[in-house]
Each structure stands twice: as C-alpha cells, then as structure tokens.
Motif scaffolding. Structure first.
Motif, PDB file in Angstrom:
ATOM      1  N   ALA A 297      48.538  40.110  40.074  1.00 25.46           N
ATOM      2  CA  ALA A 297      47.634  39.288  40.873  1.00 25.46           C
ATOM      3  C   ALA A 297      46.319  39.052  40.132  1.00 25.46           C
ATOM      4  O   ALA A 297      45.776  37.930  40.147  1.00 25.46           O
ATOM      5  N   ALA A 298      45.808  40.106  39.453  1.00 27.71           N
ATOM      6  CA  ALA A 298      44.570  39.953  38.688  1.00 27.71           C
ATOM      7  C   ALA A 298      44.769  38.996  37.517  1.00 27.71           C
ATOM      8  O   ALA A 298      43.876  38.204  37.186  1.00 27.71           O
ATOM      9  N   ALA A 299      45.944  39.077  36.874  1.00 28.68           N
ATOM     10  CA  ALA A 299      46.238  38.173  35.765  1.00 28.68           C
ATOM     11  C   ALA A 299      46.295  36.721  36.234  1.00 28.68           C
ATOM     12  O   ALA A 299      45.822  35.802  35.547  1.00 28.68           O
ATOM     13  N   LYS A 300      46.866  36.529  37.398  1.00 28.63           N
ATOM     14  CA  LYS A 300      46.984  35.169  37.953  1.00 28.63           C
ATOM     15  C   LYS A 300      45.618  34.608  38.297  1.00 28.63           C
ATOM     16  O   LYS A 300      45.363  33.391  38.143  1.00 28.63           O
ATOM     17  N   ALA A 301      44.709  35.471  38.739  1.00 26.92           N
ATOM     18  CA  ALA A 301      43.377  35.020  39.125  1.00 26.92           C
ATOM     19  C   ALA A 301      42.448  34.836  37.931  1.00 26.92           C
ATOM     20  O   ALA A 301      41.436  34.136  38.035  1.00 26.92           O
ATOM     21  N   ALA A 302      42.767  35.461  36.793  1.00 25.59           N
ATOM     22  CA  ALA A 302      41.902  35.405  35.610  1.00 25.59           C
ATOM     23  C   ALA A 302      42.287  34.231  34.715  1.00 25.59           C
ATOM     24  O   ALA A 302      43.286  33.538  34.937  1.00 25.59           O
ATOM     25  N   THR A 303      41.484  34.017  33.685  1.00 22.89           N
ATOM     26  CA  THR A 303      41.762  32.961  32.708  1.00 22.89           C
ATOM     27  C   THR A 303      41.601  33.514  31.301  1.00 22.89           C
ATOM     28  O   THR A 303      40.965  34.555  31.091  1.00 22.89           O
ATOM     29  N   GLY A 304      42.184  32.805  30.338  1.00 28.57           N
ATOM     30  CA  GLY A 304      42.003  33.129  28.930  1.00 28.57           C
ATOM     31  C   GLY A 304      42.511  34.511  28.561  1.00 28.57           C
ATOM     32  O   GLY A 304      43.552  34.977  29.046  1.00 28.57           O
TER      33      GLY A 304
END
Length: 366
Positions: A297-304
């Motif tokens: 979920a954190a990966a999906k919300a983050a960028t780059g």
C-alpha cells in the motif's frame, strides 16, 4: 518467543537436536557461550566428528577427546566468572573407560580390552557411538568442573539412537540370549553352541571376521560386569528424562527441516520427554513494523525511488510471512511461545565474535 536464558539457568543438561545443516552445532556453541556469560561452568560436547564446533570456537587444531577450556575475552561492560569448555566424543576411549570402571581386577580389563570382538565392537558396532555419547553425557554431568553439559547431537533420526541406546543396552543385558552367552559351565557352553551360534554368526557378518571363539571368550571375560553396566544404563536413562535435562530443537525455515523437527518433537513426546525450546536459524529479518500488505500500500501511494524501495520491502516481508507459514507446524507441536527466530546474517559464523553476534540476537541484546 522462548526464554532461552531461563532454559540455560534452569538446566544441568541441554541436548540440541535437529537436521543436518541447520546451524545446530553453532547454536550449541552459542548456548555454551551465553552460559559462561551468565556465570555457569559449561562444557559443549559434539558427537559429530566434523570440525564445525572447533571452527566456531576458533580452535585451529580441532577438538580433543577430553574437555579443553576456551579462552573467553570479556566484552566491554561485562564481567563473568563463568567458563566454557568443549570436547569431541571418542567412542573407543569412552568404552575402554567404562570397562575399566566396572571390571573387578586388572586381569579382567586386559582380557576384555585385547579381545578382537571387543575391539571391533568399540570401533564399529552399530549403536556403540550413541551409547558412548550418552555415557559421556553422564560422566560430564558428574564432573565437578561443570554445572552444565550441552550436547550437540547428530542429525535428528540418529539423535533418537542417542536417546534410546542406554535403554537398548539395559534390555539386552536382561535378554535370554545374553544370559545364554554368559553361562560359564561346560554344559552352558554346549547350550551356547546350540542356541547362540546364529547370533554369533550374525555378529561375524557385521564385523567382518570369524568371531565365534572370540565372542565366547569375550562374554566369559565380561562375567560379573553386567550388573554394573545395567545400573549405569539405568542412570543414563534417568538423567535423559530428568526435569533438569532440556531439549532444544534447532531448524531452519524450510519445509524439509521443519517437517523433520516436528517429527522429532513428536518422537520426544512419545518418549515422555518435553521440548524446552525450538530455535529457527536464518530467518528473514522483520524490515520494520507492518505487513507485506502495508508495504505494498505504501509503494502504491509513493512515487519514484521511494515506491521502488517500498516495493522491495513488500517482497522481503512476503518472504518472511511465507517462512512463518512454514514454521507454524513446529509452533503447533511444541508451543508457539517456545519458538525463537534468529535472523539471517550477512556473513558465516567462524569465530567467537560471530557467536557473540548470534547470542546478541538470541537473547535480544541488539
């Protein structure tokens, strides 16, 4: 999580069991090191003739058949009057010592030790190593130099032989065939020739020699010693099953080793022996708080790059969660509160510093 420190403090004997290649020998050395840190006088004995224990303790010349003291440097902020000793089982020498202890006079010792059947038994007969390991455990337990004996056993199914060997010997000494072999009269020897010759021929096939005459001479030389051997075997059985003897199962997070560990735990229960702790080596680290789903979920919300990093964390946590599924049956068998996980390290353990690193993880000092 198992309280391994309590196991060390409350035990006079610790038996480490597990499959090959799971870090069992290293774990035995770590327990000995921690026992010394806690002020105990511990001796670690290996039944396995490989060099792993000597390497872990930094002994370039290997282990001897007698306990040798390991020089321990106190770590900063720590001081202890404990001691760590280590040795490797010498089956033949232990057997010789047992004969000398129970023989009635030097002549009887000489007749037995020079008998060809005895020499073959002491070096090669199936079960001899396991019984002599149990005998060594008993001897070290009664040695005033030590207050804790830690035994590093062979892989699991052979370790059962170590547990069962004293009882097997006691039953053999009470068996009718053995009593026939011990008959000292000429009439008895005629009975022996008729009834026991198949047994002796079977022994001959095992040791690879014509042993009939040697066997008769051996068993007659053994006369009068059987009660001492039987009593000693009974004492060893009692020690193995005593409350102050603890069994620690060592495994790694793989299906095969966990299956073996569960099987071994069940065998111990069948023998009315309790498992004090299970240690799982080389598990995936936790990588922070949270689950793999949280990291995804954190990966999906983050960028780059941050998204990439969270994706890596999610993959690593997925591996850890899969390992926990593999390990779970062992927790079901011994109790989940008795299972301790040790993380995979970035290098192999080959000296005392490496053992200290594992101890820091095992006893939650990181």
């Amino acid at each position: 999580m198992a309280d391994i420190g309590a196991v060390i403090n409350n035990s006079c004997v610790i038996v480490c069991c597990g499959s090959g290649g799971v870090g069992k020998t290293t774990t035995a050395a770590v327990l000995g090191l921690e026992a010394a840190r806690l002020g105990r006088r511990a001796v670690v004995v290996t039944i396995d003739p490989a060099r792993r224990l000597a390497d872990a303790l930094g002994l370039v010349d290997g282990l001897a058949a007698e306990p040798q003291r390991i020089e321990l440097d106190s770590r900063p902020g720590e001081a202890s009057n404990g001691e760590l000793w280590a040795m490797m089982l010498d089956t033949a020498a232990t057997f010789d010592g047992l004969v000398a202890r129970h023989a009635s006079d030097p002549d009887q010792i000489e007749r037995i030790l020079t008998n060809p059947l005895y020499r073959n038994m002491a070096g090669a007969m199936s079960g001899t190593q396991e019984y002599m390991a149990a005998e060594t455990l008993h001897t070290l337990h009664g040695d005033d130099r030590f207050d804790l004996v830690i035994v590093d056993t062979p892989p699991s199914r052979n370790a059962l032989d170590f547990l069962e060997a004293p009882g097997v010997l006691a039953r053999f000494l009470d068996h009718r065939a053995f009593k026939l072999l011990m008959l000292p009269t000429k009439g008895g020897l005629r009975v022996l020739g008729a009834a026991a010759q198949p047994i002796l021929k079977a022994i001959g096939r095992v040791v690879g020699s014509d042993v009939l005459a040697d066997a008769v001479a051996f068993f007659q030389a053994f006369a009068g010693m059987e009660s001492g051997f039987r009593d000693r075997a009974d004492e060893v059985v009692a020690l193995i099953r005593a409350p102050e003897t603890s069994f620690v199962i060592v495994a790694s997070p793989r299906h095969d080793t966990i299956t073996e560990a569960v099987w071994f735990a069940e065998q111990l229960v069948d023998q009315q022996v309790d498992v004090s702790a299970a240690i799982i080596n080389r598990t995936q680290p936790a990588f922070g708080q949270g689950t793999a789903a949280d990291a995804r979920a954190a990966a999906k919300a983050a960028t780059g790059e941050l998204a990439v990093l969270w994706g890596n964390v999610a993959d690593l946590r997925t591996l850890r969660e899969a390992e926990h599924e593999v390990i779970s049956p062992l927790g079901d068998a011994v109790g989940h509160d008795r299972v301790t996980l040790l993380p995979l390290l970035d290098s192999d353990v080959h000296d005392l510093d490496g053992l200290h690193t594992i101890a820091d993880h095992l006893f939650d000092r990181c």
